[in-house]
Scaffold this motif. Structure first.
Motif, short mmCIF file in Angstrom:
data_model
loop_
_atom_site.label_atom_id
_atom_site.label_comp_id
_atom_site.label_asym_id
_atom_site.label_seq_id
_atom_site.Cartn_x
_atom_site.Cartn_y
_atom_site.Cartn_z
N THR A 1 28.96 -6.93 18.06
CA THR A 1 28.53 -7.72 19.21
C THR A 1 27.21 -7.21 19.80
OG1 THR A 1 29.85 -6.36 20.70
CG2 THR A 1 30.87 -8.38 19.85
N HIS A 2 26.90 -5.95 19.59
CA HIS A 2 25.66 -5.35 20.10
C HIS A 2 24.86 -4.79 18.92
CE1 HIS A 2 28.27 -5.46 23.58
NE2 HIS A 2 27.23 -5.27 24.36
N ASP B 1 24.58 -2.00 13.95
CA ASP B 1 25.64 -2.13 14.95
C ASP B 1 25.56 -0.89 15.84
OD1 ASP B 1 28.24 -3.05 16.08
OD2 ASP B 1 28.96 -1.21 15.13
N TRP C 1 28.78 -13.98 12.08
CA TRP C 1 29.01 -13.27 13.34
C TRP C 1 28.30 -13.94 14.49
CZ3 TRP C 1 28.11 -7.40 12.12
CH2 TRP C 1 28.98 -7.01 11.12
N LYS C 2 28.90 -13.79 15.65
CA LYS C 2 28.25 -14.18 16.90
C LYS C 2 28.07 -12.90 17.70
CE LYS C 2 30.20 -18.77 16.98
NZ LYS C 2 31.04 -19.73 17.65
N PHE C 3 26.82 -12.47 17.85
CA PHE C 3 26.55 -11.25 18.60
C PHE C 3 26.10 -11.60 20.00
CE2 PHE C 3 23.39 -12.28 15.41
CZ PHE C 3 22.28 -12.58 16.18
N LYS C 4 26.31 -10.68 20.95
CA LYS C 4 26.00 -10.94 22.35
C LYS C 4 24.63 -10.39 22.73
CE LYS C 4 30.80 -10.85 23.89
NZ LYS C 4 31.77 -10.17 24.74
N PHE C 5 24.31 -9.18 22.30
CA PHE C 5 23.08 -8.52 22.71
C PHE C 5 22.33 -7.99 21.49
CE2 PHE C 5 26.06 -7.98 26.21
CZ PHE C 5 25.33 -8.54 27.24
#
Length: 147
Positions: free
Chosen positions: A52-53, A104, A139-143
Motif C-alpha cells: 500500500t505504501h 514496498d 495492486w491498489k496502492f495508497k501512497f
C-alpha cells in the motif's frame, strides 16, 4: 556462495561465459520478468509485502563496456553517460545504466523495476513503474514517495 547458487562444492563451477549465455537466454525469453512477478505475488500472498505504501527511486550502475562519446552512445541505446548531484552539490558522473525501483516501504523489497541507460530522467520511469504494479500485479496502492 557456490552452495547458495545450487552448485556442488566438489564439482567445478560453470565458466563466466556459460553463466552469461544462460542469463542472456533467460532475459531474451522474458523468464526473468515472469519469475520476478511470480515471486513478488507470492510474497504479497504470504503477507511479507504490504503493497500500500511505495517508494520510487533510482541508482547508478556502472557499465563494464568500453566508454564512448555521448553522441555515439545515444545511438546504440545501451550504456550512456549519467550525472547527478550529491548532498554537497558536487556533480557525479558515470558511464552505464540506472536501475529504477519501486519498493514496498514495509518490507523494503522491490515490487517493480526498470533498467535504463544512465541519462534517462527518473520522472520518465515513475509512471510506468506504477502502471506495471497496477496492471501486472493488480495492486491498489495508497501512497507513493519519490524524491
Amino acid at each position: 556462495f557456490r552452495y547458495q547458487c545450487g552448485f556442488r562444492l566438489d564439482k567445478r563451477v560453470p565458466s563466466i561465459s556459460t553463466l552469461s549465455r544462460v542469463f542472456a537466454t533467460i532475459t531474451e525469453k522474458g523468464l526473468a520478468k515472469t519469475l520476478f512477478v511470480d515471486l513478488v505475488s507470492q510474497c504479497r500472498e504470504a503477507g511479507i509485502i504490504g503493497g500500500t505504501h511505495l517508494a520510487i527511486d533510482s541508482t547508478a550502475i556502472s557499465a563494464y563496456e568500453r566508454k564512448q562519446p555521448k553522441l555515439r552512445s545515444q545511438e546504440t541505446g545501451n550504456a550512456n553517460w549519467g550525472a547527478k548531484y550529491d548532498t554537497f552539490g558536487n556533480q557525479l558522473t558515470w558511464f552505464g545504466y540506472k536501475i529504477h525501483l519501486a519498493v514496498d516501504t514495509a518490507s523494503e523489497l522491490p515490487v517493480s523495476l526498470e533498467v535504463t541507460p544512465a541519462h534517462v530522467y527518473d520522472g520518465e520511469i515513475a509512471i510506468p513503474l506504477m502502471k506495471d504494479i497496477a496492471e501486472n500485479l493488480g495492486w491498489k496502492f495508497k501512497f507513493v514517495m519519490m524524491d
